[in-house]
Design a protein around this motif. Structure first.
Motif, mmCIF file in Angstrom:
data_model
loop_
_atom_site.group_PDB
_atom_site.id
_atom_site.type_symbol
_atom_site.label_atom_id
_atom_site.label_comp_id
_atom_site.label_asym_id
_atom_site.label_seq_id
_atom_site.Cartn_x
_atom_site.Cartn_y
_atom_site.Cartn_z
ATOM 1 N N GLY A 104 1.439 49.125 30.908
ATOM 2 C CA GLY A 104 0.907 48.052 30.072
ATOM 3 C C GLY A 104 -0.601 48.028 29.981
ATOM 4 N N GLY A 105 -1.279 49.092 30.402
ATOM 5 C CA GLY A 105 -2.739 49.041 30.357
ATOM 6 C C GLY A 105 -3.408 50.377 30.636
ATOM 7 N N PRO A 409 6.213 42.149 32.079
ATOM 8 C CA PRO A 409 7.189 41.081 32.340
ATOM 9 C C PRO A 409 8.373 41.556 33.170
ATOM 10 C CG PRO A 409 6.453 40.974 30.069
ATOM 11 C CD PRO A 409 5.900 42.249 30.642
ATOM 12 N N LEU A 410 8.810 42.788 32.941
ATOM 13 C CA LEU A 410 9.933 43.338 33.709
ATOM 14 C C LEU A 410 9.541 43.540 35.171
ATOM 15 C CD1 LEU A 410 10.951 46.040 31.078
ATOM 16 C CD2 LEU A 410 11.973 43.781 31.380
ATOM 17 N N ILE A 411 8.325 44.031 35.380
ATOM 18 C CA ILE A 411 7.847 44.284 36.741
ATOM 19 C C ILE A 411 7.706 42.969 37.509
ATOM 20 C CG2 ILE A 411 5.880 45.116 38.084
ATOM 21 C CD1 ILE A 411 5.378 47.116 35.728
ATOM 22 N N TYR A 412 7.111 41.969 36.867
ATOM 23 C CA TYR A 412 6.853 40.724 37.590
ATOM 24 C C TYR A 412 8.102 39.867 37.753
ATOM 25 C CZ TYR A 412 2.005 41.585 38.415
ATOM 26 O OH TYR A 412 0.840 42.120 38.914
ATOM 27 N N PHE A 413 9.091 40.074 36.930
ATOM 28 C CA PHE A 413 10.372 39.420 37.182
ATOM 29 C C PHE A 413 10.953 39.936 38.497
ATOM 30 C CE2 PHE A 413 15.065 39.135 36.299
ATOM 31 C CZ PHE A 413 15.146 37.756 36.435
ATOM 32 N N GLY A 431 15.487 45.578 35.361
ATOM 33 C CA GLY A 431 14.175 45.454 34.734
ATOM 34 C C GLY A 431 13.179 46.419 35.334
ATOM 35 N N LEU A 432 13.231 46.583 36.651
ATOM 36 C CA LEU A 432 12.351 47.544 37.319
ATOM 37 C C LEU A 432 12.656 48.967 36.850
ATOM 38 C CD1 LEU A 432 10.186 48.071 39.523
ATOM 39 C CD2 LEU A 432 12.080 48.292 41.155
ATOM 40 N N LEU A 433 13.927 49.304 36.742
ATOM 41 C CA LEU A 433 14.314 50.623 36.247
ATOM 42 C C LEU A 433 13.777 50.853 34.832
ATOM 43 C CD1 LEU A 433 18.049 50.909 37.388
ATOM 44 C CD2 LEU A 433 16.158 52.342 38.165
ATOM 45 N N LYS A 434 13.922 49.844 33.984
ATOM 46 C CA LYS A 434 13.459 49.985 32.602
ATOM 47 C C LYS A 434 11.940 50.125 32.555
ATOM 48 C CE LYS A 434 13.470 47.811 28.032
ATOM 49 N NZ LYS A 434 13.920 46.658 27.198
ATOM 50 N N ALA A 435 11.244 49.308 33.353
ATOM 51 C CA ALA A 435 9.781 49.391 33.371
ATOM 52 C C ALA A 435 9.322 50.782 33.787
ATOM 53 C CB ALA A 435 9.206 48.335 34.305
ATOM 54 N N SER A 436 9.996 51.368 34.766
ATOM 55 C CA SER A 436 9.635 52.707 35.222
ATOM 56 C C SER A 436 9.891 53.751 34.145
ATOM 57 C CB SER A 436 10.413 53.048 36.498
ATOM 58 O OG SER A 436 9.968 54.255 37.056
ATOM 59 N N ARG A 437 10.936 53.548 33.347
ATOM 60 C CA ARG A 437 11.185 54.462 32.230
ATOM 61 C C ARG A 437 10.135 54.298 31.134
ATOM 62 N NH1 ARG A 437 16.683 52.995 33.164
ATOM 63 N NH2 ARG A 437 16.612 51.510 31.424
ATOM 64 N N LEU A 438 9.701 53.056 30.911
ATOM 65 C CA LEU A 438 8.692 52.801 29.881
ATOM 66 C C LEU A 438 7.319 53.317 30.289
ATOM 67 C CD1 LEU A 438 9.653 49.121 28.943
ATOM 68 C CD2 LEU A 438 9.976 51.153 27.506
ATOM 69 N N ALA A 439 7.049 53.328 31.586
ATOM 70 C CA ALA A 439 5.720 53.727 32.068
ATOM 71 C C ALA A 439 5.850 54.707 33.235
ATOM 72 C CB ALA A 439 4.924 52.495 32.470
#
Length: 517
Positions: A104-105, A409-413, A431-439
């Motif tokens: 995200g940054g 948002p997925l990470i902080y959830f 959500g953590l799995l998805k965030a890792s795939r996104l980044a």
């Protein structure tokens, strides 16, 4: 008054000279560029970056999903290499630019880039090199040997952009000529060492590793007698072979390969890929001239996003508040002020500034992020921690509804459970799995996933997730921590992860190693 004056002087000491004329934002599918250049220049720069992305996708046969708006790479173009070095810190006088991979940054900081020259300047080459790493981490989770990762980055970034459009990829890496051709300029790196690095590398200030990696990658890509060998080498790695084993199976006698590389190096002409404009479309690029307030706060924003220590944060806040006082109605100014307040430890003030930004522009992702971060930190000391974390989750949920593929948002959830010492729900874990795939380029996030997989007794998955960190040439202490995790999994198949934090503690405060080749 004296304190404010001292802090302003400290801020000036760290400030790059970026507060110039009129700044423009160029927005495209994979990049957001900020530069104080003509509209024609910044558009051409953004189009070149997009064409380069398309060339990488075509030549590697990869097609990663387009990132969400907040997960694109932001490129800040500052005035000079001296400004780059101020922002980076340290004493590397050869630094031509750097890149920070963050969920995200992600951002890159480079000096002014010439876009109308046939030969790339060093800052553009650095940017393309680092973006190649970013692209390869995004398009594949398979951990590549260091020579391959750096050889590919050197190969692709030796590019040019013809005036008629298109991209030429794989030109000779002339900036590596001295280390490869001049005796005594650099320690030679035999191809056997490249493919099978010794545990203790010679203690030299500089060697021909990058040049030799480029040469091997270029040779295996273009030499007709070696056609298909690079793919066979990669297939061997995917089957679990060591780099040396895969190399011997694919390339044969390494002494012969060394001899052939020496001959290839002195060829009078080398091949390259000349990709016509129709093969590497740039896609649309939209331009937006920054308003006066946003342009004025940009130096603050760049330094905040680069990262500041406690002293720098206090100094920067003086500047941020001064700009915000002059432009109280600009939501982007208020969002930048929120980050500066948060960095200085003023979480309630950060929330107030973020709310002021959202009242004027409820679509501003940065304001949601800064408000959520401040709420999370306040929740740690709240009397009713559960209620405080629920409120913080609301802010990130609002951002998630506006940008479902924003990773934060997925990470902080997920963090909202871990910081209360509660087991994450399946929804939080997913959500953590998805965030890792996104980044996938955010190695700190990946290490968080490794920790959770170990906790869930999914050691094979944890090991697979840790390998790209362990082999990453820029991961520094984080790579060493991943190597220790892998060694522990291999030695103790029933490990429950109870001492995971102790095992990786040395990287807690030093996980980020900015790419700056």
């Amino acid at each position: 008054m004296r304190f404010a004056r001292v802090m302003a002087l400290v801020a000036a000491a760290f400030a790059p000279t970026v507060a110039r004329a009129e700044w423009t934002e160029a927005s495209s599918a994979h990049f957001v560029v900020y530069a104080d250049e003509s509209e024609a220049q910044i558009r051409r720069f953004a189009e070149q970056l997009e064409r380069y992305h398309a060339a990488l996708a075509m030549l590697t046969n990869a097609s990663p999903e387009p990132p969400s708006p907040s997960n694109r790479v932001t490129v800040y173009v500052v005035r000079s290499e001296q400004d780059v070095r101020k922002l980076h810190g340290g004493n590397n006088r050869f630094l031509g630019g750097f890149y920070l991979p963050r969920a995200g940054g992600s951002l890159a900081i480079v000096p002014t880039v010439r876009t109308n020259s046939r030969d790339l300047d060093q800052s553009m080459s650095t940017l393309l090199h680092e973006y190649t790493h970013h692209f390869m981490l995004t398009s594949s989770n398979f951990p590549m040997p260091r020579w391959y990762a750096e050889g590919a980055a050197e190969f692709f970034s030796a590019a040019t952009f013809p005036s008629a459009g298109g991209v030429v990829i794989g030109r000779p890496a002339l900036h590596r000529a001295a280390e490869l051709l001049v005796p005594g300029f650099a320690r030679d790196v035999p191809v056997s060492e490249l493919l099978d690095p010794p545990k203790q590398t010679p203690s030299r200030r500089y060697d021909a590793f990058y040049g030799k990696s480029w040469l091997l990658f270029h040779y295996l890509t273009f030499d007709p007698e070696r056609k298909g060998q690079l793919n066979r080498y990669l297939q061997g790695l995917t089957k679990g072979r060591s780099s040396r084993e895969a190399a011997l199976e694919a390339f044969g006698d390494l002494a012969v390969l060394e001899h052939d590389l020496d001959r290839y190096l002195i060829k009078r002409r080398m091949m390259s890929f000349d990709l016509k404009p129709s093969l590497v479309p740039s896609g649309p690029v939209s331009l937006r001239r920054l308003a006066a307030g946003e342009a004025a706060i940009l130096p603050v924003r760049i330094r905040s996003e680069r990262g500041v220590d406690a002293e720098q944060a206090k100094a920067l806040l003086v500047e941020a508040r001064a700009v915000a006082a002059r432009h109280p109605d600009d939501p982007r100014v208020q969002a930048a002020l929120a980050e500066a307040e948060h960095d200085a430890g003023n979480d309630r003030e950060a929330i107030a500034a973020a709310d002021a930004a959202l009242a004027r522009d409820p679509t501003l992702a940065k304001a949601y992020v800064q408000k959520g971060l401040a709420q999370f930190r306040l929740a740690e000391e709240a009397a009713d921690r559960a209620a405080a974390y629920r409120q913080a989750r609301v802010t990130f949920a609002q951002l998630n509804r506006r940008e479902p593929d924003h990773p934060l948002p997925l990470i902080y959830f997920y963090y909202s459970y871990m910081r209360q010492d509660l087991p994450p729900t399946e929804l939080a874990f997913n959500g953590l799995l998805k965030a890792s795939r996104l980044a996938p380029f955010d190695l700190g996030l990946r290490m968080t996933l490794v920790s959770e997989l170990v906790r869930r007794h999914r050691l094979a998955d944890a090991r697979a997730a840790a390998r790209p960190i362990a082999l990453n040439p820029h991961a520094g202490p984080l790579a060493r921590a991943a190597q220790r995790v892998i060694a522990r999994i291999d030695a103790e198949p029933q490990w429950d992860g109870h001492d995971f934090d102790i095992l990786t503690a040395s990287v807690a405060d030093n996980a980020e190693d900015p790419g700056a080749d």
